[in-house]
Design an enzyme around this catalytic site. Structure first.
Site, mmCIF file in Angstrom:
data_model
loop_
_atom_site.group_PDB
_atom_site.id
_atom_site.type_symbol
_atom_site.label_atom_id
_atom_site.label_comp_id
_atom_site.label_asym_id
_atom_site.label_seq_id
_atom_site.Cartn_x
_atom_site.Cartn_y
_atom_site.Cartn_z
ATOM 1 N N ASN A 1 -4.820 -0.529 -0.953
ATOM 2 C CA ASN A 1 -5.167 -0.604 -2.118
ATOM 3 C C ASN A 1 -6.792 -0.198 -1.914
ATOM 4 O OD1 ASN A 1 -6.703 -3.235 -2.732
ATOM 5 N ND2 ASN A 1 -4.971 -4.021 -3.017
ATOM 6 N N LEU A 2 -7.417 -0.264 -2.858
ATOM 7 C CA LEU A 2 -8.698 0.037 -2.965
ATOM 8 C C LEU A 2 -9.812 -1.019 -2.104
ATOM 9 C CD1 LEU A 2 -10.860 2.460 -3.616
ATOM 10 C CD2 LEU A 2 -11.234 1.697 -5.577
ATOM 11 N N SER A 3 -9.395 -2.366 -3.310
ATOM 12 C CA SER A 3 -10.584 -3.229 -2.381
ATOM 13 C C SER A 3 -10.197 -3.173 -0.637
ATOM 14 C CB SER A 3 -10.268 -4.712 -3.014
ATOM 15 O OG SER A 3 -9.140 -4.702 -2.967
ATOM 16 N N GLU A 4 -8.391 -3.187 -0.633
ATOM 17 C CA GLU A 4 -8.706 -3.378 1.221
ATOM 18 C C GLU A 4 -9.221 -2.060 1.684
ATOM 19 O OE1 GLU A 4 -3.679 -5.211 0.568
ATOM 20 O OE2 GLU A 4 -4.292 -3.148 0.391
ATOM 21 N N ASP B 1 4.351 -3.208 -3.252
ATOM 22 C CA ASP B 1 6.172 -3.588 -3.394
ATOM 23 C C ASP B 1 6.474 -2.295 -3.619
ATOM 24 O OD1 ASP B 1 4.952 -5.550 -1.563
ATOM 25 O OD2 ASP B 1 6.056 -6.843 -3.233
#
Length: 473
Positions: A194-197, A263
């Site tokens: 995701n964007l934060s990761e 998921d």
């Protein structure tokens, strides 16, 4: 990009990763505790759902694809609950059960569809990476995609061995990454942060151009086949070396709960790729699936019918001329929204003002109107030689263009009785001056509790009269 439903039944997928149990305590709140300023929840329902890698496998199975799962659990009732739920869903699960260590459980306290508290029961598993790797290598035969569902809980410790084992068999590897070291996924076919990761690895991205530039650099550094960054309300961005960036907008109609959305993305991607879809199409399907699942409460799966209906909406087949299969799915979707289904039928050879008025009145009897029309051979048998004037395709196209009409379908018989038995409308409508019991199909509809209505026809409006007038001139 035209979307279609993949053949998921021919798409076996193996999931390896961190399994956990998502447990929900549901109850009402009506007072504040006298012991502390917190609400008192009177629990009236306890619900267990597979979470983490188990939710990925469950999502794959829900789409109709054969799913296998390898993971690590404790030797406890939570592991038993997981195994039972997965077995019921058709997932083949192989757990390495560790004594004296609990299965990871995420307990959520819910009231009035709101999460009040989450309690985590977990200790990272110190598993032997070789033992889990041996389990996986034995299951790779016959698998079309390998998914690494990594939550950083210890089940995945030797990522490279798993990736290389799959690559040697030319099996695509999809990884849902965690942590600040993406080098452990080197050589994967696709990773889905995701964007934060993603920004935790490459740094903050001020705009899409910077996201693309940093993403392409990461692709080359880690020898990745592709990178899909999920961006919440901003949709998804697919990056591949040598291809333009593909930005897909978010498809959610309503965001209710984002639990497990990642998921759903990777599971839909895996099943679609295993079914032979190219990557852009697989990503588009995953984007649709994510838009559905965030509208559900808690950890949830998307079913094949739900995805098929989303594809129909995307392709504009939510209204208009439909096949029987498409119509039945559209009806299921409408009923899920408590909509009333109205059915009428006829030849509708030359559409005139009387027809339009009648169809508007029929539509007013409910929320959705089905117009079933006799096909050409059927009209000819009913009306005689020289009829129909317009072919069935033209008649359906004209009807589909009316604002009062939702769905149009044809049938080959003289009457729509077989169609009524399958469609089961809430209301059967017919125009004329005869009694309800004289309406063809009335007995069928009334037998399951439906309603039959007879509407008056507009005077001096008749297709037969119009045809005769034309012939005389």
């Amino acid at each position: 990009m035209k979307l279609s439903m993949p053949r998921f039944d021919q798409a076996p997928v193996l999931v390896v990763g961190d399994v956990m149990l998502d447990r929900y305590w549901h109850g009402g709140t009506s007072r504040i505790s006298p012991e502390a300023p917190v609400p008192v929840v009177k629990v009236d329902q306890i619900e267990d759902r597979p979470g983490g890698a188990a939710n990925v496998a469950l999502n794959i199975a829900a789409l109709g694809a054969p799913a296998s799962l390898v993971g690590v659990t404790g030797q406890d009732e939570a592991a038993d609950s997981l195994a039972n739920s997965l077995q019921a869903a058709g997932v083949r699960s192989i757990f390495q059960r560790i004594a004296h260590q609990p299965t990871i459980v995420k307990l959520r306290v819910m009231s009035r569809h709101q999460q009040l508290l989450r309690i985590d029961f977990e200790e990272p598993f110190a598993t032997d990476p070789l033992s889990l790797g041996e389990e996986v290598e034995g299951l790779l035969e016959g698998v079309k995609v390998l998914v690494l569902s990594d939550y950083g809980k210890g089940a995945l410790r030797n990522h490279q061995a798993l990736i290389q084992a799959a690559r040697q068999k030319q099996i695509p590897v999809l990884a849902d990454p965690k942590g600040k070291d993406f080098s452990i996924y080197r050589g994967a076919s696709l990773i889905t942060p995701n964007l934060s990761e993603f920004e935790a690895i490459v740094g903050r991205c001020a705009d899409e151009a910077e996201l693309v530039a940093k993403g392409l650099k990461l692709l080359e550094e880690l020898d990745l086949g592709a990178l899909l960054v999920t961006r919440g309300e901003h949709g998804m961005t697919l990056l591949r070396v040598g291809h333009p960036a593909l930005h897909l907008p978010a498809r959610a109609r309503e965001v209710f709960d984002v639990t497990g959305a990642g998921d759903t993305v990777i599971s839909t991607l895996a099943a679609a790729i295993a079914a032979g879809e190219d990557l852009p199409h697989a990503v588009a399907l995953a984007n649709l699936a994510a838009g559905i699942v965030v509208g559900k409460l808690g950890t949830a799966a998307i079913s094949a019918p739900e995805l098929r209906r989303a594809i129909q909406r995307e392709e504009g087949s939510e209204r208009g001329v439909l096949s029987l299969e498409q119509l039945l799915l559209a009806i299921d979707d409408a009923r899920a929204h408590n909509e009333t289904i109205v059915f009428t039928n006829g030849c509708f050879d030359i559409l005139h003002a009387g027809h339009v008025t009648y169809l508007e009145q029929a539509r007013a009897q409910g929320d959705r109107l089905i117009v079933a029309i006799n096909d050409d051979a059927s009209v000819s048998r009913l009306k005689g030689p020289g009829r129909p004037i317009n072919s069935v395709d033209r008649r359906m196209a004209v009807l589909a263009g009316l604002g009062a009409v939702d769905w149009v379908i044809s049938f080959p018989e003289a009457t729509p009785e077989n169609l009524l038995r399958q469609v089961k409308p809430d209301v059967l409508v017919k125009g004329g001056d005869y009694g309800i019991d004289q309406v063809v199909g009335a007995d069928i509809v009334k037998a399951y509790g439906g309603t039959v209505k007879v509407l008056g026809l507009v005077e001096n409006s008749s297709t037969t009269a119009i045809v005769e007038k034309i012939r005389k001139h």
